[in-house]
Design a protein around this motif. Structure first.
Motif, PDB file in Angstrom:
ATOM      1  N   LYS A   4       0.832  -1.207   0.000  1.00 62.16           N
ATOM      2  CA  LYS A   4       0.000   0.000   0.000  1.00 62.16           C
ATOM      3  C   LYS A   4       0.869   1.261   0.000  1.00 62.16           C
ATOM      4  CE  LYS A   4      -3.744  -2.268   2.487  1.00 62.16           C
ATOM      5  NZ  LYS A   4      -4.482  -2.354   3.764  1.00 62.16           N
ATOM      6  N   GLY A   5       1.915   1.243   0.809  1.00 62.65           N
ATOM      7  CA  GLY A   5       2.804   2.407   0.864  1.00 62.65           C
ATOM      8  C   GLY A   5       3.446   2.697  -0.478  1.00 62.65           C
ATOM      9  N   LYS A   6       3.925   1.642  -1.143  1.00 59.34           N
ATOM     10  CA  LYS A   6       4.541   1.826  -2.464  1.00 59.34           C
ATOM     11  C   LYS A   6       3.515   2.286  -3.495  1.00 59.34           C
ATOM     12  CE  LYS A   6       8.398  -1.440  -2.092  1.00 59.34           C
ATOM     13  NZ  LYS A   6       8.972  -2.696  -2.620  1.00 59.34           N
ATOM     14  N   ALA A   7       2.319   1.696  -3.436  1.00 55.19           N
ATOM     15  CA  ALA A   7       1.276   2.056  -4.391  1.00 55.19           C
ATOM     16  C   ALA A   7       0.866   3.518  -4.215  1.00 55.19           C
ATOM     17  CB  ALA A   7       0.065   1.138  -4.220  1.00 55.19           C
ATOM     18  N   ASN A   8       0.693   3.952  -2.969  1.00 56.27           N
ATOM     19  CA  ASN A   8       0.319   5.347  -2.706  1.00 56.27           C
ATOM     20  C   ASN A   8       1.412   6.308  -3.162  1.00 56.27           C
ATOM     21  OD1 ASN A   8      -2.169   4.673  -1.612  1.00 56.27           O
ATOM     22  ND2 ASN A   8      -1.397   4.580   0.473  1.00 56.27           N
ATOM     23  N   ALA A   9       2.667   5.919  -2.946  1.00 61.10           N
ATOM     24  CA  ALA A   9       3.791   6.768  -3.373  1.00 61.10           C
ATOM     25  C   ALA A   9       3.790   6.925  -4.890  1.00 61.10           C
ATOM     26  CB  ALA A   9       5.112   6.165  -2.895  1.00 61.10           C
ATOM     27  N   LYS A  10       3.507   5.833  -5.598  1.00 57.87           N
ATOM     28  CA  LYS A  10       3.484   5.895  -7.064  1.00 57.87           C
ATOM     29  C   LYS A  10       2.334   6.770  -7.558  1.00 57.87           C
ATOM     30  CE  LYS A  10       3.212   3.106 -11.245  1.00 57.87           C
ATOM     31  NZ  LYS A  10       3.055   1.768 -11.832  1.00 57.87           N
ATOM     32  N   VAL A  11       1.165   6.604  -6.954  1.00 58.36           N
ATOM     33  CA  VAL A  11       0.009   7.411  -7.360  1.00 58.36           C
ATOM     34  C   VAL A  11       0.315   8.891  -7.164  1.00 58.36           C
ATOM     35  CG1 VAL A  11      -2.367   8.029  -6.764  1.00 58.36           C
ATOM     36  CG2 VAL A  11      -1.736   5.634  -7.012  1.00 58.36           C
ATOM     37  N   ASP A  12       0.918   9.234  -6.025  1.00 54.64           N
ATOM     38  CA  ASP A  12       1.234  10.640  -5.762  1.00 54.64           C
ATOM     39  C   ASP A  12       2.278  11.176  -6.734  1.00 54.64           C
ATOM     40  OD1 ASP A  12      -0.603  10.655  -3.760  1.00 54.64           O
ATOM     41  OD2 ASP A  12       0.844  10.624  -2.116  1.00 54.64           O
ATOM     42  N   ARG A  13       3.264  10.330  -7.096  1.00 52.82           N
ATOM     43  CA  ARG A  13       4.266  10.779  -8.071  1.00 52.82           C
ATOM     44  C   ARG A  13       3.607  11.060  -9.413  1.00 52.82           C
ATOM     45  NH1 ARG A  13       6.310   8.134 -12.082  1.00 52.82           N
ATOM     46  NH2 ARG A  13       6.084   6.070 -11.165  1.00 52.82           N
ATOM     47  N   VAL A  14       2.755  10.152  -9.848  1.00 51.89           N
ATOM     48  CA  VAL A  14       2.088  10.325 -11.129  1.00 51.89           C
ATOM     49  C   VAL A  14       1.158  11.545 -11.076  1.00 51.89           C
ATOM     50  CG1 VAL A  14       0.470   9.280 -12.754  1.00 51.89           C
ATOM     51  CG2 VAL A  14       2.290   7.898 -11.768  1.00 51.89           C
ATOM     52  N   ALA A  15       0.505  11.753  -9.919  1.00 52.47           N
ATOM     53  CA  ALA A  15      -0.397  12.897  -9.768  1.00 52.47           C
ATOM     54  C   ALA A  15       0.371  14.220  -9.865  1.00 52.47           C
ATOM     55  CB  ALA A  15      -1.138  12.814  -8.443  1.00 52.47           C
ATOM     56  N   ALA A  16       1.644  14.196  -9.474  1.00 51.73           N
ATOM     57  CA  ALA A  16       2.460  15.407  -9.520  1.00 51.73           C
ATOM     58  C   ALA A  16       2.978  15.700 -10.930  1.00 51.73           C
ATOM     59  CB  ALA A  16       3.641  15.287  -8.562  1.00 51.73           C
ATOM     60  N   ASP A  17       2.828  14.742 -11.825  1.00 55.86           N
ATOM     61  CA  ASP A  17       3.285  14.915 -13.199  1.00 55.86           C
ATOM     62  C   ASP A  17       2.346  15.884 -13.923  1.00 55.86           C
ATOM     63  OD1 ASP A  17       4.166  14.717 -15.781  1.00 55.86           O
ATOM     64  OD2 ASP A  17       3.888  12.561 -15.963  1.00 55.86           O
ATOM     65  N   THR A  18       2.906  16.943 -14.456  1.00 56.32           N
ATOM     66  CA  THR A  18       2.078  17.953 -15.126  1.00 56.32           C
ATOM     67  C   THR A  18       2.132  17.825 -16.646  1.00 56.32           C
ATOM     68  OG1 THR A  18       3.930  19.500 -15.062  1.00 56.32           O
ATOM     69  CG2 THR A  18       2.341  19.615 -13.245  1.00 56.32           C
ATOM     70  N   SER A  19       2.646  16.706 -17.119  1.00 57.91           N
ATOM     71  CA  SER A  19       2.761  16.533 -18.570  1.00 57.91           C
ATOM     72  C   SER A  19       1.398  16.306 -19.214  1.00 57.91           C
ATOM     73  CB  SER A  19       3.686  15.357 -18.888  1.00 57.91           C
ATOM     74  OG  SER A  19       3.044  14.141 -18.578  1.00 57.91           O
ATOM     75  N   HIS A  20       1.385  16.301 -20.494  1.00 59.61           N
ATOM     76  CA  HIS A  20       0.177  16.142 -21.308  1.00 59.61           C
ATOM     77  C   HIS A  20      -0.536  14.809 -21.031  1.00 59.61           C
ATOM     78  CE1 HIS A  20      -1.602  14.354 -24.805  1.00 59.61           C
ATOM     79  NE2 HIS A  20      -1.206  15.213 -25.677  1.00 59.61           N
ATOM     80  N   GLU A  21       0.214  13.748 -20.748  1.00 63.84           N
ATOM     81  CA  GLU A  21      -0.384  12.426 -20.521  1.00 63.84           C
ATOM     82  C   GLU A  21      -0.685  12.169 -19.054  1.00 63.84           C
ATOM     83  OE1 GLU A  21       2.386   9.672 -22.148  1.00 63.84           O
ATOM     84  OE2 GLU A  21       2.337  10.570 -24.118  1.00 63.84           O
ATOM     85  N   ALA A  22      -0.611  13.184 -18.220  1.00 63.91           N
ATOM     86  CA  ALA A  22      -0.748  13.005 -16.781  1.00 63.91           C
ATOM     87  C   ALA A  22      -2.081  12.370 -16.385  1.00 63.91           C
ATOM     88  CB  ALA A  22      -0.559  14.331 -16.063  1.00 63.91           C
ATOM     89  N   ALA A  23      -3.178  12.820 -16.958  1.00 66.48           N
ATOM     90  CA  ALA A  23      -4.498  12.314 -16.567  1.00 66.48           C
ATOM     91  C   ALA A  23      -4.613  10.817 -16.814  1.00 66.48           C
ATOM     92  CB  ALA A  23      -5.593  13.062 -17.310  1.00 66.48           C
ATOM     93  N   THR A  24      -4.137  10.357 -17.968  1.00 68.30           N
ATOM     94  CA  THR A  24      -4.180   8.930 -18.286  1.00 68.30           C
ATOM     95  C   THR A  24      -3.289   8.139 -17.334  1.00 68.30           C
ATOM     96  OG1 THR A  24      -4.560   9.452 -20.606  1.00 68.30           O
ATOM     97  CG2 THR A  24      -3.815   7.225 -20.104  1.00 68.30           C
ATOM     98  N   LYS A  25      -2.086   8.663 -17.091  1.00 65.24           N
ATOM     99  CA  LYS A  25      -1.154   7.983 -16.198  1.00 65.24           C
ATOM    100  C   LYS A  25      -1.710   7.911 -14.776  1.00 65.24           C
ATOM    101  CE  LYS A  25       3.173   9.077 -18.581  1.00 65.24           C
ATOM    102  NZ  LYS A  25       4.441   9.801 -18.501  1.00 65.24           N
ATOM    103  N   GLN A  26      -2.357   8.991 -14.348  1.00 64.72           N
ATOM    104  CA  GLN A  26      -2.931   9.005 -13.005  1.00 64.72           C
ATOM    105  C   GLN A  26      -4.011   7.945 -12.869  1.00 64.72           C
ATOM    106  OE1 GLN A  26      -4.202  12.910 -11.698  1.00 64.72           O
ATOM    107  NE2 GLN A  26      -2.377  13.849 -12.570  1.00 64.72           N
ATOM    108  N   ALA A  27      -4.873   7.857 -13.876  1.00 66.03           N
ATOM    109  CA  ALA A  27      -5.950   6.866 -13.834  1.00 66.03           C
ATOM    110  C   ALA A  27      -5.378   5.451 -13.796  1.00 66.03           C
ATOM    111  CB  ALA A  27      -6.872   7.040 -15.043  1.00 66.03           C
TER     112      ALA A  27
END
Length: 200
Positions: A133-156
């Motif tokens: 869970k800790g690793k998964a949450n860390a990854k989600v937060d990293r992806v959420a911080a990505d402001t690139s064009h594909e961020a929304a897809t990566k976040q989902a």
């Protein structure tokens, strides 16, 4: 611990506190850490680790193992926090969160050694589930911080993967708990766990 390390932990709100995993976000580091402060923070972490490890020398058995795991985890988390404050990147913050999760996992696994049988097995599964869970949450937060064009897809995708990983980890804990039962009670427990986690 030096005033710099105390200031770092206070500023970031990430002091290593036993089994509690610190939550980090992109706003945890309001001001960049200089290279000199980062180097000093790393040296301070090493010095504190040495002191903490020496304090473990008077212990024995599993108490000593737990103490050493706490010292090592605290050292790794402090260094990762310093790096995250210095680099200020989503990946560095993710690594810091993972370092905290791994530190907590290392201590939890050592504490499980005080148990036996199914209680120990459940303890180990729960510790692993928290790490996942800790690793998964860390990854989600990293992806959420990505402001690139594909961020929304990566976040989902990251959220979907994290949810699946967490469910699998919780399912393994539930199945392990069923092992303490026998006969119809165990069968019912397993069936219930499979239904709850969609494993039918």
């Amino acid at each position: 611990m030096s005033k710099l390390m105390i200031a770092l932990f206070t500023a970031t709100g990430l002091g290593f506190a036993g089994a509690a995993t610190a939550q980090m976000s992109p706003t945890n580091y309001p001001t960049p850490m200089s290279k000199a402060n980062y180097t000093q923070a790393t040296k301070d972490a090493d010095a504190q680790y040495k002191l903490d490890k020496e304090a473990c020398a008077s212990l024995s058995g599993n108490a000593k193992d737990i103490c050493v795991a706490e010292a090592k985890g605290k050292d790794n988390a402090a260094k990762a926090d310093a790096e995250a404050a210095y680099k200020r990147t989503p990946k560095a913050r993710e690594n810091a969160r993972i370092a905290h999760a791994q530190a907590n996992y290392g201590v939890a696994i050592e504490k499980c050694d005080d148990l036996a049988g199914n209680r120990k097995d459940v303890c180990v599964k729960e510790a692993k589930a928290e790490l996942v869970k800790g690793k998964a949450n860390a990854k989600v937060d990293r992806v959420a911080a990505d402001t690139s064009h594909e961020a929304a897809t990566k976040q989902a995708e990251a959220r979907k993967d994290a949810t699946a990983d967490k469910r699998d980890a919780d399912y393994k804990v539930a199945i392990e708990k069923c092992d303490a039962l026998a006969g119809a009670a165990k069968d019912s427990c397993v069936a219930s766990a499979k239904a709850q986690y969609g494993k039918n």
